[in-house]
Design an enzyme around this catalytic site. Structure first.
Site, PDB file in Angstrom:
ATOM      1  N   TYR A 277       0.853  -1.188   0.000  1.00 38.99           N
ATOM      2  CA  TYR A 277       0.000   0.000   0.000  1.00 38.99           C
ATOM      3  C   TYR A 277       0.887   1.235   0.000  1.00 38.99           C
ATOM      4  O   TYR A 277       1.906   1.262   0.687  1.00 38.99           O
ATOM      5  CB  TYR A 277      -0.869   0.019   1.276  1.00 38.99           C
ATOM      6  CG  TYR A 277      -1.802  -1.158   1.410  1.00 38.99           C
ATOM      7  CD1 TYR A 277      -1.337  -2.371   1.927  1.00 38.99           C
ATOM      8  CD2 TYR A 277      -3.139  -1.070   1.035  1.00 38.99           C
ATOM      9  CE1 TYR A 277      -2.188  -3.455   2.064  1.00 38.99           C
ATOM     10  CE2 TYR A 277      -4.000  -2.157   1.167  1.00 38.99           C
ATOM     11  CZ  TYR A 277      -3.524  -3.349   1.684  1.00 38.99           C
ATOM     12  OH  TYR A 277      -4.362  -4.416   1.803  1.00 38.99           O
ATOM     13  N   HIS A 284      -7.220  -0.404  -1.312  1.00 39.51           N
ATOM     14  CA  HIS A 284      -6.643  -1.513  -2.070  1.00 39.51           C
ATOM     15  C   HIS A 284      -5.146  -1.295  -2.260  1.00 39.51           C
ATOM     16  O   HIS A 284      -4.711  -0.164  -2.456  1.00 39.51           O
ATOM     17  CB  HIS A 284      -7.316  -1.626  -3.440  1.00 39.51           C
ATOM     18  CG  HIS A 284      -8.771  -1.964  -3.339  1.00 39.51           C
ATOM     19  ND1 HIS A 284      -9.199  -3.205  -2.931  1.00 39.51           N
ATOM     20  CD2 HIS A 284      -9.877  -1.227  -3.550  1.00 39.51           C
ATOM     21  CE1 HIS A 284     -10.528  -3.215  -2.906  1.00 39.51           C
ATOM     22  NE2 HIS A 284     -10.969  -2.022  -3.281  1.00 39.51           N
ATOM     23  N   LYS A 315      -3.331  -4.317  -9.943  1.00 40.89           N
ATOM     24  CA  LYS A 315      -2.093  -4.003  -9.242  1.00 40.89           C
ATOM     25  C   LYS A 315      -0.944  -4.158 -10.229  1.00 40.89           C
ATOM     26  O   LYS A 315      -1.088  -4.817 -11.254  1.00 40.89           O
ATOM     27  CB  LYS A 315      -1.888  -4.966  -8.067  1.00 40.89           C
ATOM     28  CG  LYS A 315      -3.066  -4.979  -7.100  1.00 40.89           C
ATOM     29  CD  LYS A 315      -2.825  -5.879  -5.917  1.00 40.89           C
ATOM     30  CE  LYS A 315      -4.133  -6.235  -5.201  1.00 40.89           C
ATOM     31  NZ  LYS A 315      -4.931  -5.081  -4.765  1.00 40.89           N
TER      32      LYS A 315
END
Lengths: 337, 337
Positions: A277, A284, A315
């Site tokens: 993160y 998310h 991601k």
């Protein structure tokens, strides 16, 4: 067009008395499109001759053809193709990408991947891997040096006088994790995004070995208690390395990313070591980071699997490895050309 | 509740003069929920004692606690937990699942996974792996023997007198694929879902080595032409194995699945060897099949990555391996309990 000569990957064709040089791929593409005809040589004959002199021709041609059909100007080089910005003609602008060609069954070491990336950067090009699969379809991947930056430090500094994790506590070693029995310490560390809290009345915290090692170094007042006595940092590192071969590399990456202001949790559900993160309150995670041995060799389908999964959960996929110069991060993504 | 004795994973507690036997996990859960109190022993003390006598206690407890909180009746066994159908009390019905506990950093060989599956089947239980990650969260996977059945054969038999791929043609070997120059043969094989067609006027077909080997054995009139002479099936197999170490195992699996009536194409984009269709006209494939060496050892995050990807594209993840008894298929999926 009378004479034709195939040598060194170059086709020399005599057109109206002048010799024209084409790459094998250019000539094949023009033949396939009917824009070139060579007297006495069918397209099948041309391919047979090209293959017998250059067995890798067919894989190169599959990529060349795919790029041309996507509307790119392509220049064939020895190690791959130079690709111009979309819509630009060759020579009008410098090439923007270097495309390296690999096959589904190929292997590449992370060190070689990093070398390809450095070489592309030295030439001020973006690196693209074109992977030709068993069905002769092409998938493109972009390889970049990962820029990882978070805001954890700034966020923590904003909270006056509250240094992270500066606390004294005793933890019990339990196989491959540790347990903090003291409720105040447990809750304090949990607020800082460490571990898993269990218990209803009297809360306890379970930490991973990585978190524990990181906290021990950050805060040497943390004492690890075991049935056979207390452990210092070095003893703890040895213990953890014994439990998990790649522990030290994982710890180096964890520590490096925390220092960059990022928050790390396990990426297990996504098949990677860490999900990362960029800020404490982020819902998310932004990256999946997987730590590999510096001598790791990738199978192409390993890359494809990792990147496809990361893309599916929005991601970036980052492979990290530790060598004598520190931690290197390679960001790999699917590239739609 | 006066005396308490922890030994052999059993807690003996004296309640109103009678000895009650509880598993360590049961006792810990009751303590955590405040439904059990042991005089002179705090919950922290209990955990410390449990950990020091049974270091694996904490990982087992994480799973036990998670299952209990999901509302299951759980019985602790030596190698894992017995799980009863949801809502059922222990003893009311037989256990339905056997839950084996692994940790994110654990490794398991495909042979051991298969042995766990056989052992569960012998006990008429379903096998569930509970994997405890670094954050002490639990992810469940179901392990099943894969049933793979397709309708390709029936579909082909429906087309009168048209045997698949019974044709004579010469193909050119080009490194790791082959090229069919003859347009009629190219189009014929392409209709049967083999290879990639290239060319506009004069079509050619590119086949993979696997497809070629399969077609050569199915139809020994296919001749592989190389610059140094023609190759028979055995020579071709040697050549292909030299190009790709696991070629033979992949071919055995490919052949076995074709015989089961399935259509196979590369699964490269999904990070597996094959994507598998149960019928010719199926739009999306049903399975991803990845062939591993019979001595392959899985890292847990490798399993997690493969399964998560397959689930994201609504396919079942199947690992296949070839041993002396033939091909074994293990179906692994995420299990939401």
């Amino acid at each position: 067009m009378a004479a034709v000569q195939l040598s060194g990957g170059i086709v020399i064709i005599e057109i109206e008395g002048r010799d024209e040089k084409l790459s094998l791929e250019e000539a094949a593409f023009l033949l396939e499109k009917g824009k070139l005809k060579i007297k006495g040589l069918s397209i099948g004959d041309f391919f047979s001759r090209a293959i017998s002199t250059h067995p890798a021709f067919i894989v190169r041609y599959i990529v060349y053809r795919d790029l041309k059909e996507r509307g790119y100007a392509v220049r064939a080089g020895r190690a791959g193709f130079w690709l111009y910005p979309r819509g630009a003609r060759q020579g009008e602008k410098p090439a923007r990408y270097i495309v390296r060609i690999l096959r589904e069954k190929d292997l590449i070491s992370i060190a070689d991947l990093d070398r390809l990336l450095s070489s592309a950067r030295n030439m001020r090009k973006e690196l693209i891997l074109a992977i030709v699969d068993e069905e002769s379809d092409v998938t493109y991947y972009e390889i970049r040096a990962a820029k990882l930056e978070g805001t954890l430090k700034e966020e923590k500094e904003g909270e006056e006088g509250k240094e992270e994790a500066a606390l004294t506590c005793t933890v019990s070693l339990a196989d491959d994790r540790v347990l903090i029995h003291d409720e105040a310490s447990a809750e304090r560390l949990h607020r800082d995004f460490y571990g898993k809290l269990i218990g209803e009345g009297n809360k306890q915290l379970i930490l991973s070995l990585i978190e524990t090692a990181y906290l021990m170094r950050e805060n040497n007042r943390m004492v690890v208690h075991t049935p056979t006595g207390d452990m210092n940092y070095e003893q703890f590192l040895d213990y953890a390395t014994d439990k998990e071969r790649d522990f030290k590399d994982k710890l180096v990456v964890y520590t490096d990313l925390r220092a960059k202001g990022l928050v790390l949790k396990t990426g297990f559900k996504f098949g990677s070591h860490f999900r990362v993160y960029t800020a404490l309150q982020q819902k998310h995670s932004s990256y999946l980071v997987h730590v590999v041995h510096p001598e790791h060799i990738f199978a192409m389908n390993e890359l494809a699997r990792a990147v496809r999964l990361a893309q599916g959960v929005r991601k970036r996929m980052i492979f990290a490895y530790v060598d004598e110069d520190g931690v290197k991060y390679i960001d790999i993504g699917r590239r739609r050309l």
